[in-house]
Design a protein around this motif. Structure first.
Motif: not given
Ligand code: NAD
Length: 488
Positions: A206-207, A81-82, A188-194, A159-160
Motif C-alpha cells: 500500500q502507499a 510480475k511486478f 511515482g510511488a503512488l503509481k507504483l502502488a497502483e 524517490p523510486l
C-alpha cells in the motif's frame, strides 16, 4: 527472467492513495512544485488522514498471515510480475520522475535503470540458514522469520530507487509494506502502488501520501513492526525515538560526507573523469556522492585544473533538455540551504576554482562549484551540502589524511584512488564507513548491502544483509530422539 506485461497505468490523471488495492481519495489534496519552473504541477496528490493510516495498517496486518505463509519462490514470482509491469510502464515513470524530481531525461532514465535492476535482481536473493550445531544429539538452526507490517519512509532525491530497495526485500521476506513517499515527490510511488494493486493480494503493498503528520503517525503506530527510513540524520534520530515506544525494528540510511582520497600516482585524466562525475551527478543530491576530495599535494594543481575543465563540460538544464547532465536542486528548502553555502564563498574567503555565482533563473538552479583548498574546519568540509558544490583539499601524509577523512560523525562511504592497489587497499581498510571503495565510488549492486557507520545510519539495505533486516532471527533447536541420520 524477463517477460512482457500487459499491465498499463495512465500517468495523465490525478493520483490516489492505495489502500487494500483500492484507489482512495482524500478530502484534502495538495500539489507539489516543479523545481525547473517553481510552478505547481498539474496533478493533485492526496493528503492522508490518521484514519487512512489506521485502515492501511489494519489491512496490512490482515494480509500478513497468508502472504508470510507463501514460499519464498512464490513471493518471488509475484515480484517478477511486478518487475515486468514496471518495465512495461518505464517511459511513463521517466517522464513522471522528470516532472516531480526535476531530473533531466538522462538522469530520470538513469534512476529507472536502477529501479528495474533492483526489481529484477532482488527477487533472486535468499537468506542462507546457518546450523552452528548439528550433531548426533541436537541441531540448532538460525533461521529468519518475517516481522509483520513494514513501513518505508523515503526521501526525494531517488524517490523510486530508494523505495523499491525497501519494498521488495520486505515483501520477499514475507512482510507486508506501506510506502510513505516524501511530500516533495509522491507521484511515482503512488503509481507504483497502483501497478502493485493489479498484482499483489490486497493489503500486501500500500502507499500513503500526506503531509508532515503522516510519518510520525506511522512510526508511532502500534500495528507497525518495522520502519526502514532513508533521509537526514536529524529525522533519523526522531524516527528512532518514536519507534522506541513500541520497540519497532529500525533501519536508518542517513546522510553522508563521503571523502575520496587521490594518491600521487593516479592516471590523472581518467580519475578526474570519474571523480568529477561522482561529485556532480544529480547535482550532488546523492547520499553517496563524493563530497570531499583529498588530492596529494604533488598533483594538486594539475588535478584541480583538470577537474575545472571537466566540470565546465557538464551541461545544466531542465527536465526537457535531453543533453543536460544535471538539473536543478529538487526543492526550495534544499535550494535555500545550499545557496547559503554559495553566500559564504565571499564571506569566509573561500576560493571558487569554478562556479560560485548564482544566476537568476526560473528554477532552483545552482552552478557546479569547486572550492579550492578551504580550511578543514569550514562548513563546506564539515557538513554535507547535498548540492553541486564540492571542496578539493590538499594532503601529503597517509596517516594524516586518513585521520582527516575519519574526523567526522558521518560514515557512509569513502574511497582511495591509486595505481598501487595494495597501497590503496591498506589505506581504504582504515576508513570508517559503511562502504569503502578502491579506484571507484558509489559502486552499488542489488546483491551487495549498503548503509552507514557512525551517524550515517543503523543496519543496511539490499543484499542478504538487507533481507535479514526485514526478519527476526530465530534460534530453532531440535533434540534428536533417535540418531540424527534417521531423524533430520
Ligand atoms: P528528510 O529526513 O527531511 O525526509 C525524509 C523522509 O522522512 C520524508 O519522507 C519525510 O516526509 C519523512 N519525515 C520527516 N520527518 C519525519 C518524522 N518526524 N517522522 C517520520 N517521517 C518523517 O530527508 P530528505 O531531505 O528528504 O533527504 C535528504 C537527506 O537524505 C540527505 O541528508 C541525504 O544524505 C539523505 N539520504 C541518505 C541516503 C542513504 O541511503 N544513506 C540516501 C538518500 C538520501
Amino acid at each position: 527472467m524477463s517477460m512482457t506485461s500487459d499491465i498499463q497505468v495512465s500517468f495523465d490523471t490525478d493520483f490516489f492513495n492505495i489502500i487494500n488495492n483500492e484507489l482512495v481519495d482524500t478530502s484534502s489534496k495538495r500539489r507539489t512544485i516543479c523545481s525547473s519552473t517553481k510552478q505547481p504541477l498539474k496533478f493533485e496528490v492526496p493528503v492522508a488522514t490518521k484514519e487512512d493510516v489506521d485502515r492501511a495498517v489494519d489491512y496490512a496486518a490482515k494480509a500478513y498471515p497468508s502472504w508470510s505463509k507463501l514460499s519464498w519462490d512464490k513471493r518471488a514470482e509475484y515480484l517478477f510480475k511486478f518487475a515486468d509491469a514496471i518495465e512495461a510502464n518505464k517511459d511513463g515513470f521517466i517522464k513522471l520522475l522528470s516532472l516531480e524530481a526535476g531530473k533531466p531525461p538522462q538522469a530520470a532514465a538513469f534512476e529507472m535503470a536502477l529501479v528495474i535492476g533492483l526489481a529484477r535482481q532482488i527477487p533472486l536473493l535468499r537468506i542462507k540458514e546457518d546450523r552452528p550445531i548439528d550433531d548426533e544429539e541436537r541441531t540448532a538452526i538460525v533461521r529468519y522469520v518475517p516481522l509483520g507490517v513494514g513501513v518505508g519512509i523515503i526521501p526525494w532525491n531517488f524517490p523510486l530507487t530508494l523505495g523499491i530497495g525497501k519494498l521488495l526485500p520486505a515483501l520477499l521476506a514475507g512482510n507486508t509494506f506501506i510506502w510513505k513517499p516524501s511530500p516533495f515527490t509522491p507521484h511515482g510511488a503512488l503509481k507504483l502502488a497502483e501497478i502493485g494493486a493489479k498484482i499483489f493480494p490486497p493489503g500486501v503493498f500500500q502507499a500513503l501520501s500526506g503531509d508532515d503528520s503522516l510519518g510520525p503517525w506511522l512510526t508511532s503506530h502500534p500495528g507497525v513492526a518495522k520502519v526502514s527510513f532513508t533521509g537526514s540524520v536529524e529525522t533519523g534520530k526522531r524516527i528512532m525515538a518514536s519507534c522506541a515506544g513500541t520497540l519497532k525494528r529500525v533501519t536508518l540510511e542517513l546522510g553522508g560526507n563521503d571523502a575520496a582520497v587521490i594518491c600521487d600516482d593516479v592516471d590523472i585524466p581518467s580519475v578526474v573523469n570519474s571523480v568529477a562525475f561522482l561529485s556532480f551527478v544529480h547535482s550532488g543530491q546523492i547520499c553517496m556522492a563524493i563530497k570531499r576530495i583529498y588530492v596529494h599535494e604533488k598533483i594538486y594543481d594539475q588535478f584541480l585544473a583538470e577537474m575545472v575543465k571537466q566540470v565546465k563540460t557538464f551541461k545544466m538544464g531542465d527536465r526537457s533538455d535531453p543533453e543536460a547532465f544535471f538539473g536543478p536542486v529538487q526543492n526550495e528548502m534544499q535550494y535555500e540551504k545550499v545557496k547559503s553555502l554559495y553566500a559564504k564563498i565571499g564571506a569566509e574567503g573561500w576560493k571558487a576554482a569554478v562556479g560560485g555565482e548564482i544566476k537568476d533563473s526560473e528554477g532552483f538552479f545552482l552552478p557546479a562549484t569547486i572550492i579550492d583548498n578551504p580550511p578543514d574546519d569550514s562548513e563546506i568540509v564539515q557538513h554535507e551540502p547535498f548540492g553541486p558544490i564540492v571542496p578539493v583539499l590538499k594532503w601529503s601524509d597517509e596517516e594524516d589524511v586518513i585521520r582527516r577523512v575519519n574526523d567526522t560523525k558521518l560514515g557512509l562511504g569513502a574511497s582511495v584512488w591509486s595505481s598501487d592497489v595494495p597501497r590503496a587497499q591498506r589505506m581504504a581498510e582504515q576508513l570508517e564507513a559503511g562502504s569503502i571503495w578502491v579506484n571507484t565510488h558509489f559502486e552499488l549492486a542489488p546483491s551487495v548491502p549498503f548503509g552507514g557507520h557512525k551517524e550515517s545510519g543503523i543496519g543496511m539495505d539490499w543484499g542478504e544483509v538487507g533481507l535479514k533486516g526485514w526478519c527476526n532471527p530465530q534460534a530453532y533447536w531440535v533434540k534428536h530422539l533417535k540418531p540424527k541420520s534417521a531423524n533430520l
